[in-house]
Design a protein around this motif. Sequence first.
Motif, PDB file in Angstrom:
ATOM      1  N   TYR A  30       0.764  -1.439   0.061  1.00 14.27           N
ATOM      2  CA  TYR A  30      -0.024  -0.002   0.246  1.00 14.27           C
ATOM      3  C   TYR A  30       0.863   1.043   0.234  1.00 14.27           C
ATOM      4  N   GLU A  31       2.160   1.314   0.269  1.00 14.08           N
ATOM      5  CA  GLU A  31       2.712   2.127   0.256  1.00 14.08           C
ATOM      6  C   GLU A  31       3.260   3.134  -0.617  1.00 14.08           C
ATOM      7  N   LYS A  32       3.684   1.567  -1.772  1.00 14.07           N
ATOM      8  CA  LYS A  32       4.107   1.640  -2.649  1.00 14.07           C
ATOM      9  C   LYS A  32       2.578   1.847  -3.695  1.00 14.07           C
ATOM     10  N   ALA A  33       1.831   1.706  -3.372  1.00 11.91           N
ATOM     11  CA  ALA A  33       0.737   1.304  -4.398  1.00 11.91           C
ATOM     12  C   ALA A  33       1.104   3.750  -3.960  1.00 11.91           C
ATOM     13  N   ALA A  63      -7.892   7.727  -2.023  1.00  7.37           N
ATOM     14  CA  ALA A  63      -8.315   7.353  -0.605  1.00  7.37           C
ATOM     15  C   ALA A  63      -8.749   6.456  -0.193  1.00  7.37           C
ATOM     16  N   ARG A  64      -9.502   5.273  -1.155  1.00  2.43           N
ATOM     17  CA  ARG A  64      -8.522   3.833  -0.691  1.00  2.43           C
ATOM     18  C   ARG A  64      -7.243   3.142  -0.184  1.00  2.43           C
ATOM     19  N   THR A  65      -6.569   3.589  -0.811  1.00  2.00           N
ATOM     20  CA  THR A  65      -5.248   3.654  -0.549  1.00  2.00           C
ATOM     21  C   THR A  65      -4.526   3.859   1.268  1.00  2.00           C
ATOM     22  N   GLN A  66      -5.336   5.131   1.392  1.00  2.00           N
ATOM     23  CA  GLN A  66      -4.877   6.068   2.609  1.00  2.00           C
ATOM     24  C   GLN A  66      -5.751   5.431   3.349  1.00  2.00           C
ATOM     25  N   ALA A  67      -6.675   4.904   2.978  1.00  2.00           N
ATOM     26  CA  ALA A  67      -7.419   4.243   4.455  1.00  2.00           C
ATOM     27  C   ALA A  67      -6.830   3.008   4.993  1.00  2.00           C
ATOM     28  N   ARG A  68      -5.984   2.219   3.516  1.00  4.47           N
ATOM     29  CA  ARG A  68      -5.977   1.128   4.431  1.00  4.47           C
ATOM     30  C   ARG A  68      -4.802   2.025   5.130  1.00  4.47           C
ATOM     31  N   LEU A  69      -4.485   2.603   4.982  1.00  2.90           N
ATOM     32  CA  LEU A  69      -2.914   3.247   5.530  1.00  2.90           C
ATOM     33  C   LEU A  69      -3.037   3.362   6.567  1.00  2.90           C
TER      34      LEU A  69
END
Length: 124
Positions: A30-33, A63-69
Motif C-alpha cells: 500500500y505504501e508503494k501504491a 483515498a482507498r489506499t490512504q484508508a488502508r494505511l
Amino acid sequence: MIKTIQELISGTKAAWYSGKGHKATRLGKYEKAFHYYELALEHEVKEGKCGSGISPVTLECLARTQARLGNYGEALITAEKSYALYKKSNSNAKVVTDSIKRIEEFINFIKTGNTEELNKILSI
C-alpha cells in the motif's frame, strides 16, 4: 482539439503510474501504491492544463489506499474530492452512478467510524 506532445506524455505517464498503483495494491504494497497514485495525480494535473485533468477514479484509488494505511482523515478529504468530480461529470452512465454510490458508501463508513464495513470494502 489536438493535444501537445507534452500533454500526451503526461497523460500516458498518469495512466502508467495508475496501473503501477493498481498492481501494488493487489500485492498488498500500500505504501508503494500510495506513491504511484500520487505520481499519477501529478501527471494528471500537468495533462489537465489543456486536457481532461484529474480523474475521480485516481482520487478514489488514492483515498482507498490512504484508508488502508490508516490515514482516515486524509482518506475522507481525498474521497470527498473524488465524489465532487464524479458529481461534476453530470453523467447518468451506469459506471459513473455505480462509482458515485461506491464513494458515498466509502465516505459514510469513514465518517461513522464503521471500520468493520470499511475493511470489507477495502479487502481485495
